[in-house]
Motif scaffolding. Sequence first.
Motif, PDB file in Angstrom:
ATOM      1  N   GLN A  48       0.845  -1.193   0.000  1.00 35.59           N
ATOM      2  CA  GLN A  48       0.000   0.000   0.000  1.00 35.59           C
ATOM      3  C   GLN A  48       0.885   1.250   0.000  1.00 35.59           C
ATOM      4  O   GLN A  48       1.899   1.310   0.692  1.00 35.59           O
ATOM      5  N   THR A  49       0.496   2.231  -0.764  1.00 37.42           N
ATOM      6  CA  THR A  49       1.247   3.482  -0.833  1.00 37.42           C
ATOM      7  C   THR A  49       0.303   4.661  -0.704  1.00 37.42           C
ATOM      8  O   THR A  49      -0.848   4.597  -1.144  1.00 37.42           O
ATOM      9  N   ALA A  50       0.806   5.703  -0.082  1.00 38.71           N
ATOM     10  CA  ALA A  50       0.076   6.966   0.011  1.00 38.71           C
ATOM     11  C   ALA A  50       0.815   7.970  -0.870  1.00 38.71           C
ATOM     12  O   ALA A  50       1.920   8.393  -0.536  1.00 38.71           O
ATOM     13  N   ALA A  51       0.222   8.309  -1.966  1.00 34.39           N
ATOM     14  CA  ALA A  51       0.874   9.216  -2.910  1.00 34.39           C
ATOM     15  C   ALA A  51       0.587  10.665  -2.550  1.00 34.39           C
ATOM     16  O   ALA A  51      -0.475  10.999  -2.001  1.00 34.39           O
ATOM     17  N   GLY A  52       1.549  11.515  -2.820  1.00 33.25           N
ATOM     18  CA  GLY A  52       1.391  12.942  -2.566  1.00 33.25           C
ATOM     19  C   GLY A  52       2.358  13.747  -3.396  1.00 33.25           C
ATOM     20  O   GLY A  52       3.397  13.232  -3.840  1.00 33.25           O
ATOM     21  N   VAL A  53       2.029  14.986  -3.635  1.00 32.60           N
ATOM     22  CA  VAL A  53       2.896  15.891  -4.382  1.00 32.60           C
ATOM     23  C   VAL A  53       3.249  17.069  -3.483  1.00 32.60           C
ATOM     24  O   VAL A  53       2.515  17.409  -2.555  1.00 32.60           O
ATOM     25  N   GLY A  54       4.386  17.664  -3.748  1.00 28.01           N
ATOM     26  CA  GLY A  54       4.832  18.796  -2.944  1.00 28.01           C
ATOM     27  C   GLY A  54       6.060  19.431  -3.546  1.00 28.01           C
ATOM     28  O   GLY A  54       6.235  19.436  -4.764  1.00 28.01           O
ATOM     29  N   ALA A  55       6.918  19.957  -2.680  1.00 26.44           N
ATOM     30  CA  ALA A  55       8.102  20.678  -3.146  1.00 26.44           C
ATOM     31  C   ALA A  55       9.227  20.492  -2.145  1.00 26.44           C
ATOM     32  O   ALA A  55       9.023  20.135  -0.986  1.00 26.44           O
ATOM     33  N   SER A 254       3.566   1.466  -8.141  1.00 20.61           N
ATOM     34  CA  SER A 254       3.042   1.786  -6.819  1.00 20.61           C
ATOM     35  C   SER A 254       3.045   0.586  -5.889  1.00 20.61           C
ATOM     36  O   SER A 254       3.436   0.675  -4.730  1.00 20.61           O
ATOM     37  N   GLY A 255       2.592  -0.561  -6.350  1.00 22.48           N
ATOM     38  CA  GLY A 255       2.473  -1.721  -5.474  1.00 22.48           C
ATOM     39  C   GLY A 255       3.732  -2.530  -5.318  1.00 22.48           C
ATOM     40  O   GLY A 255       3.827  -3.372  -4.419  1.00 22.48           O
ATOM     41  N   TRP A 256       4.711  -2.310  -6.194  1.00 24.11           N
ATOM     42  CA  TRP A 256       5.967  -3.057  -6.139  1.00 24.11           C
ATOM     43  C   TRP A 256       7.137  -2.082  -6.207  1.00 24.11           C
ATOM     44  O   TRP A 256       7.760  -1.891  -7.257  1.00 24.11           O
ATOM     45  N   PRO A 257       7.444  -1.422  -5.093  1.00 20.87           N
ATOM     46  CA  PRO A 257       8.502  -0.399  -5.115  1.00 20.87           C
ATOM     47  C   PRO A 257       9.882  -0.959  -5.419  1.00 20.87           C
ATOM     48  O   PRO A 257      10.774  -0.214  -5.807  1.00 20.87           O
ATOM     49  N   SER A 258      10.072  -2.267  -5.275  1.00 24.62           N
ATOM     50  CA  SER A 258      11.398  -2.839  -5.509  1.00 24.62           C
ATOM     51  C   SER A 258      11.798  -2.782  -6.979  1.00 24.62           C
ATOM     52  O   SER A 258      12.995  -2.841  -7.297  1.00 24.62           O
ATOM     53  N   LEU A 313       3.394   1.778   2.823  1.00 25.33           N
ATOM     54  CA  LEU A 313       2.579   1.408   3.974  1.00 25.33           C
ATOM     55  C   LEU A 313       2.677  -0.104   4.203  1.00 25.33           C
ATOM     56  O   LEU A 313       3.745  -0.683   4.100  1.00 25.33           O
ATOM     57  N   GLU A 314       1.544  -0.742   4.463  1.00 21.11           N
ATOM     58  CA  GLU A 314       1.539  -2.169   4.768  1.00 21.11           C
ATOM     59  C   GLU A 314       1.447  -3.004   3.495  1.00 21.11           C
ATOM     60  O   GLU A 314       0.992  -2.535   2.446  1.00 21.11           O
ATOM     61  N   THR A 315       1.885  -4.279   3.579  1.00 22.68           N
ATOM     62  CA  THR A 315       1.776  -5.230   2.473  1.00 22.68           C
ATOM     63  C   THR A 315       0.495  -6.038   2.655  1.00 22.68           C
ATOM     64  O   THR A 315       0.332  -6.741   3.661  1.00 22.68           O
ATOM     65  N   VAL A 316      -0.404  -5.929   1.686  1.00 20.38           N
ATOM     66  CA  VAL A 316      -1.718  -6.593   1.768  1.00 20.38           C
ATOM     67  C   VAL A 316      -2.003  -7.256   0.430  1.00 20.38           C
ATOM     68  O   VAL A 316      -1.325  -6.976  -0.584  1.00 20.38           O
ATOM     69  N   VAL A 318      -3.759  -7.845  -3.181  1.00 21.24           N
ATOM     70  CA  VAL A 318      -4.224  -6.882  -4.172  1.00 21.24           C
ATOM     71  C   VAL A 318      -5.727  -6.644  -4.032  1.00 21.24           C
ATOM     72  O   VAL A 318      -6.208  -5.513  -4.152  1.00 21.24           O
ATOM     73  N   GLY A 319      -6.484  -7.708  -3.762  1.00 24.29           N
ATOM     74  CA  GLY A 319      -7.932  -7.556  -3.643  1.00 24.29           C
ATOM     75  C   GLY A 319      -8.331  -6.643  -2.500  1.00 24.29           C
ATOM     76  O   GLY A 319      -9.263  -5.850  -2.630  1.00 24.29           O
ATOM     77  N   PHE A 320      -7.623  -6.735  -1.367  1.00 21.88           N
ATOM     78  CA  PHE A 320      -7.946  -5.863  -0.242  1.00 21.88           C
ATOM     79  C   PHE A 320      -7.702  -4.410  -0.602  1.00 21.88           C
ATOM     80  O   PHE A 320      -8.513  -3.531  -0.289  1.00 21.88           O
ATOM     81  N   GLU A 321      -6.578  -4.121  -1.261  1.00 27.33           N
ATOM     82  CA  GLU A 321      -6.260  -2.740  -1.624  1.00 27.33           C
ATOM     83  C   GLU A 321      -7.259  -2.209  -2.640  1.00 27.33           C
ATOM     84  O   GLU A 321      -7.693  -1.056  -2.562  1.00 27.33           O
ATOM     85  N   LEU A 322      -7.651  -3.060  -3.610  1.00 26.85           N
ATOM     86  CA  LEU A 322      -8.653  -2.640  -4.597  1.00 26.85           C
ATOM     87  C   LEU A 322      -9.979  -2.355  -3.919  1.00 26.85           C
ATOM     88  O   LEU A 322     -10.642  -1.352  -4.219  1.00 26.85           O
ATOM     89  N   TRP A 323     -10.352  -3.196  -2.994  1.00 26.01           N
ATOM     90  CA  TRP A 323     -11.594  -2.994  -2.244  1.00 26.01           C
ATOM     91  C   TRP A 323     -11.526  -1.690  -1.444  1.00 26.01           C
ATOM     92  O   TRP A 323     -12.469  -0.916  -1.408  1.00 26.01           O
TER      93      TRP A 323
END
Length: 341
Positions: A48-55, A254-258, A313-316, A318-323
């Motif tokens: 899980q990832t929380a995306a954000g934009v900034g500077a 997003s789901g596979w940062p590696s 964030l946490e590893t869950v 795919v179905g849980f994240e989609l839900w």
Amino acid sequence: MPFRDRHIRHFKTLASIKTPRTIATVAWMLGVGAVSALAFLIFTPWVQTAAGVGAVTALNPNDRLQEINALVSGRIQEWYVQDGSQVKTGDPIVRIIDNDPQLLERLQAERMQVETQISAAEAALRTAEIDEERTKNLFDQGLASRRDFELAQIKVEEMRARLAEAAAVLNQTDINISRQSVQVVRAPRDGVILRVNAGDAATFISAGQPVASFVPDNVERAVQIFADGRDIPLIRPGAKVRLQFEGWPAVQFSGWPSVAIGTFPGEVAAVDPSATPDGRFRILVTEDPDTEEKWPDARFVRYGSQARAWVLLETVPVGFELWRQLNNFPPQFPQGSEPPR
């Protein structure tokens, strides 16, 4: 003979109809695809990832963009810098002169006058103390009245008050001289003059008015991003982050940062306890001290450059994240933590 065949043989046209091979193949493919998709949603791990934009900003408030203010009121006489000038600590920026060019000389003359008053007050005090001592001796011998002795004491206290008043005037005069002497505004530390509030000899400025914008050198950089409130309960200081800087080519999954390419590691330093008016939360991200991979040089990632961040964030499944994404469902909380109440 099977039950089905015994009944269908009476309908020769129906018995002659065969299921097309294409339909059977498509049905088989749909069935396999549905089972595969279900298995993918249940068993495939997703970060899980929380995306954000900034500077890009500075972690220390003293290292951020700041204003250099005039120390005294007056007119601008001379500029020593221009937009983009590199300055060192103590380098002059602008010279300010008072509207009265003789003000400093007048203050010096006033100080000399006050010093003369102090000398006279000290002499008068010494004389009054001598007179008090003389009157006390006469009073002890019975040659002077108590009233004379008390008047001598009052005279001494008056001289002391006059001396203290003159000393206070001298201190105020010294303060005025000191303020008027500091007419050259200097750089507080090494940095770059971002913008000069230009003016000539006809420009009057007041004490405290900004004369230039200044950005310090050698600051500890941070990235200020804004994330959606849905993910904030899971984001905590120390969480790992992947960053993409403006102008820096990158590919982020997003789901596979590696398997990301061109992103840089970071770490959450702080999360604001309250949201901004638009409902988002501010997050400060610094360089990750647990990795040797460093952010690009300041020449490429400058103060104020845009950046995009993915807080891991946490590893869950795919179905849980989609839900969760489709239903705005609360995130998966880490073990050992409790949801906010």
